[in-house]
Scaffold this motif. Structure first.
Motif, PDB file in Angstrom:
ATOM      1  N   GLY A 201       0.815  -1.204   0.000  1.00 31.92           N
ATOM      2  CA  GLY A 201       0.000   0.000   0.000  1.00 31.92           C
ATOM      3  C   GLY A 201       0.848   1.253   0.000  1.00 31.92           C
ATOM      4  N   THR A 202       0.213   2.388  -0.262  1.00 34.38           N
ATOM      5  CA  THR A 202       0.855   3.694  -0.307  1.00 34.38           C
ATOM      6  C   THR A 202       0.156   4.631   0.659  1.00 34.38           C
ATOM      7  OG1 THR A 202       1.578   3.485  -2.610  1.00 34.38           O
ATOM      8  CG2 THR A 202       1.315   5.708  -1.777  1.00 34.38           C
ATOM      9  N   LYS A 203       0.937   5.506   1.287  1.00 33.81           N
ATOM     10  CA  LYS A 203       0.351   6.521   2.161  1.00 33.81           C
ATOM     11  C   LYS A 203       0.558   7.887   1.531  1.00 33.81           C
ATOM     12  CE  LYS A 203       0.158   6.432   6.586  1.00 33.81           C
ATOM     13  NZ  LYS A 203       0.440   6.375   8.037  1.00 33.81           N
ATOM     14  N   ARG A 204      -0.516   8.688   1.503  1.00 39.56           N
ATOM     15  CA  ARG A 204      -0.444  10.083   1.080  1.00 39.56           C
ATOM     16  C   ARG A 204      -0.637  10.969   2.304  1.00 39.56           C
ATOM     17  NH1 ARG A 204      -3.807   8.207  -3.225  1.00 39.56           N
ATOM     18  NH2 ARG A 204      -5.623   8.987  -2.100  1.00 39.56           N
ATOM     19  N   SER A 205       0.372  11.761   2.624  1.00 44.62           N
ATOM     20  CA  SER A 205       0.265  12.749   3.690  1.00 44.62           C
ATOM     21  C   SER A 205      -0.150  14.057   3.034  1.00 44.62           C
ATOM     22  CB  SER A 205       1.599  12.899   4.421  1.00 44.62           C
ATOM     23  OG  SER A 205       1.504  13.891   5.429  1.00 44.62           O
ATOM     24  N   LEU A 206      -1.389  14.459   3.252  1.00 45.70           N
ATOM     25  CA  LEU A 206      -1.991  15.555   2.498  1.00 45.70           C
ATOM     26  C   LEU A 206      -2.076  16.818   3.339  1.00 45.70           C
ATOM     27  CD1 LEU A 206      -3.395  16.235  -0.230  1.00 45.70           C
ATOM     28  CD2 LEU A 206      -5.565  15.672   0.893  1.00 45.70           C
ATOM     29  N   LEU A 207      -1.740  17.946   2.717  1.00 37.29           N
ATOM     30  CA  LEU A 207      -1.847  19.266   3.332  1.00 37.29           C
ATOM     31  C   LEU A 207      -2.931  20.045   2.609  1.00 37.29           C
ATOM     32  CD1 LEU A 207      -0.748  21.646   5.119  1.00 37.29           C
ATOM     33  CD2 LEU A 207       0.832  22.128   3.244  1.00 37.29           C
ATOM     34  N   VAL A 208      -3.897  20.577   3.378  1.00 44.49           N
ATOM     35  CA  VAL A 208      -4.973  21.375   2.794  1.00 44.49           C
ATOM     36  C   VAL A 208      -5.053  22.718   3.507  1.00 44.49           C
ATOM     37  CG1 VAL A 208      -6.284  19.301   2.197  1.00 44.49           C
ATOM     38  CG2 VAL A 208      -6.789  20.490   4.335  1.00 44.49           C
ATOM     39  N   GLU A 209      -5.604  23.713   2.790  1.00 44.12           N
ATOM     40  CA  GLU A 209      -5.823  25.010   3.415  1.00 44.12           C
ATOM     41  C   GLU A 209      -7.146  24.979   4.175  1.00 44.12           C
ATOM     42  OE1 GLU A 209      -8.174  27.642   1.562  1.00 44.12           O
ATOM     43  OE2 GLU A 209      -8.981  25.680   1.081  1.00 44.12           O
ATOM     44  N   GLY A 210      -7.538  26.128   4.747  1.00 47.69           N
ATOM     45  CA  GLY A 210      -8.683  26.142   5.640  1.00 47.69           C
ATOM     46  C   GLY A 210      -9.986  25.700   5.011  1.00 47.69           C
ATOM     47  N   GLY A 211     -10.125  25.868   3.680  1.00 46.29           N
ATOM     48  CA  GLY A 211     -11.343  25.440   3.008  1.00 46.29           C
ATOM     49  C   GLY A 211     -11.289  24.032   2.472  1.00 46.29           C
ATOM     50  N   GLY A 212     -10.145  23.357   2.614  1.00 42.29           N
ATOM     51  CA  GLY A 212     -10.027  21.970   2.184  1.00 42.29           C
ATOM     52  C   GLY A 212      -9.371  21.767   0.836  1.00 42.29           C
ATOM     53  N   LEU A 213      -8.871  22.831   0.204  1.00 40.55           N
ATOM     54  CA  LEU A 213      -8.210  22.651  -1.090  1.00 40.55           C
ATOM     55  C   LEU A 213      -6.826  22.046  -0.896  1.00 40.55           C
ATOM     56  CD1 LEU A 213      -9.137  25.937  -2.975  1.00 40.55           C
ATOM     57  CD2 LEU A 213     -10.222  23.696  -3.122  1.00 40.55           C
ATOM     58  N   PRO A 214      -6.475  21.014  -1.675  1.00 36.83           N
ATOM     59  CA  PRO A 214      -5.153  20.377  -1.519  1.00 36.83           C
ATOM     60  C   PRO A 214      -4.049  21.299  -2.026  1.00 36.83           C
ATOM     61  CG  PRO A 214      -6.314  19.453  -3.403  1.00 36.83           C
ATOM     62  CD  PRO A 214      -7.286  20.373  -2.722  1.00 36.83           C
ATOM     63  N   ILE A 215      -3.057  21.554  -1.187  1.00 39.14           N
ATOM     64  CA  ILE A 215      -1.958  22.435  -1.585  1.00 39.14           C
ATOM     65  C   ILE A 215      -0.601  21.736  -1.505  1.00 39.14           C
ATOM     66  CG2 ILE A 215      -3.170  24.557  -0.987  1.00 39.14           C
ATOM     67  CD1 ILE A 215      -1.741  24.643   1.622  1.00 39.14           C
ATOM     68  N   GLY A 216      -0.546  20.527  -0.999  1.00 35.18           N
ATOM     69  CA  GLY A 216       0.721  19.810  -0.933  1.00 35.18           C
ATOM     70  C   GLY A 216       0.508  18.373  -0.510  1.00 35.18           C
ATOM     71  N   CYS A 217       1.455  17.508  -0.873  1.00 39.45           N
ATOM     72  CA  CYS A 217       1.321  16.084  -0.555  1.00 39.45           C
ATOM     73  C   CYS A 217       2.703  15.450  -0.508  1.00 39.45           C
ATOM     74  CB  CYS A 217       0.458  15.390  -1.608  1.00 39.45           C
ATOM     75  SG  CYS A 217       0.145  13.638  -1.289  1.00 39.45           S
ATOM     76  N   ALA A 218       2.886  14.540   0.446  1.00 39.12           N
ATOM     77  CA  ALA A 218       4.108  13.735   0.537  1.00 39.12           C
ATOM     78  C   ALA A 218       3.711  12.267   0.444  1.00 39.12           C
ATOM     79  CB  ALA A 218       4.850  14.021   1.843  1.00 39.12           C
ATOM     80  N   LEU A 219       4.426  11.502  -0.360  1.00 40.23           N
ATOM     81  CA  LEU A 219       4.118  10.093  -0.575  1.00 40.23           C
ATOM     82  C   LEU A 219       5.132   9.212   0.141  1.00 40.23           C
ATOM     83  CD1 LEU A 219       3.368  10.253  -4.406  1.00 40.23           C
ATOM     84  CD2 LEU A 219       1.712  10.281  -2.533  1.00 40.23           C
ATOM     85  N   ALA A 220       4.649   8.099   0.678  1.00 39.69           N
ATOM     86  CA  ALA A 220       5.521   7.168   1.390  1.00 39.69           C
ATOM     87  C   ALA A 220       4.838   5.803   1.426  1.00 39.69           C
ATOM     88  CB  ALA A 220       5.819   7.666   2.808  1.00 39.69           C
ATOM     89  N   GLY A 221       5.542   4.822   1.967  1.00 43.59           N
ATOM     90  CA  GLY A 221       4.964   3.498   2.119  1.00 43.59           C
ATOM     91  C   GLY A 221       3.848   3.485   3.148  1.00 43.59           C
ATOM     92  N   ALA A 222       2.925   2.547   3.007  1.00 42.49           N
ATOM     93  CA  ALA A 222       1.767   2.500   3.901  1.00 42.49           C
ATOM     94  C   ALA A 222       2.169   2.232   5.347  1.00 42.49           C
ATOM     95  CB  ALA A 222       0.794   1.425   3.421  1.00 42.49           C
TER      96      ALA A 222
END
Length: 279
Positions: A130-151
């Motif tokens: 599996g894969t893990k996405r560490s997601l960063l969103v702004e206050g309204g929920g729009l995705p502005i950044g992501c880091a990928l790694a193993g699950a």
């Protein structure tokens, strides 16, 4: 039937086309096969992002699976997917405004049956790849950044590379940023990191129950759901290379931002191609 409404694909393609490097291919004998139009390849890649499946399943008499993969790699090398996501965020910030005062981060584990980079045994799927996405969103929920790694990776060590994606905004960041996190980040290491980065925090204490709708981090859960439910290629990752995985995330994030921009702008602006009903 198109995989996305034309109100989204039209501006998406116009910006994407503007970012593609211009290329002149001239065969010395003038007998080479004509280059498949970029729009045809773009539509096929967008269909694969939304519907999932293999490149062979999306190939037809217009374009082969080999061309889809080679043109994808060509655009990745040129940085087109990341630039598209950045352009969508800048357009939204100019027209509506991004809420960068409040950020939320959370991880999401998805299947990656083929293995490859950024994969590992999933703790929630009997140790399957599996894969893990560490997601960063702004206050309204729009995705502005992501880091990928193993699950198998914990959320906490991925916080630094995830927050470092804020560098895409340069010096246009607010003086005070509050990061909203769940109890998985409740540690001294996390607080030291946020202090180092000059951020405040709202972290749910370990062992405490707090309904997610009583916090400001529910938006990241919703965006993770948008990624996995709206884009089958993000729900089941079959690409083995990290750069390809990141390109799909960037393209999906650009679609989400443009969709929200159209909905927000519908009530604030008027334009010639504005739909009669709110999207």
């Amino acid at each position: 039937m198109p995989v996305l409404p034309s109100s989204i694909t039209a501006p998406l393609w116009e910006q994407f086309h503007a970012l593609i490097p211009r290329r002149q291919v001239v065969h010395p004998l003038g007998c080479h096969r004509p280059r498949v139009p970029d729009r045809v390849v773009f539509d096929k890649l967008l269909a694969r992002l939304v519907l999932g499946g293999t490149y062979q399943q999306h190939a037809d008499h217009q374009v082969s699976a080999t061309t889809l993969r080679s043109r994808r790699d060509e655009w990745i090398a040129a940085g087109v997917f990341e630039a598209l996501h950045q352009a969508a965020l800048e357009a939204y910030d100019q027209a509506i405004g991004l809420d960068l005062d409040n950020l939320a981060v959370d991880g999401c584990i998805v299947k990656a049956p083929g293995g490859g980079e950024n994969t590992g045994p999933s703790p929630v799927d009997r140790g399957k790849s599996g894969t893990k996405r560490s997601l960063l969103v702004e206050g309204g929920g729009l995705p502005i950044g992501c880091a990928l790694a193993g699950a198998h990776r914990h959320d906490s060590p991925l916080l630094r590379p995830t927050l470092e994606t804020l560098g895409r905004f340069g010096f246009h960041l607010p003086d005070r940023i509050t990061v909203h996190l769940d109890s998985g980040y409740d540690s001294r290491v996390t607080r030291n990191l946020l202090t180092e980065l000059g951020c405040g925090w709202q972290i749910i204490p370990k062992g405490a129950f707090l309904p997610i709708n009583h916090t400001r981090r529910w938006v990241v859960e919703r965006t993770n759901s948008w990624h996995t439910r709206g884009f089958k290629s993000l729900a089941i990752v079959t690409d083995r290379r990290a750069v390809v995985q990141a390109a799909w995330v960037a393209l999906a994030s650009a679609v989400i931002v443009i969709r929200r921009l159209i909905r927000k702008a519908w009530t604030a602006y008027r334009w010639d191609t504005r739909t009669a009903r709110r999207p």
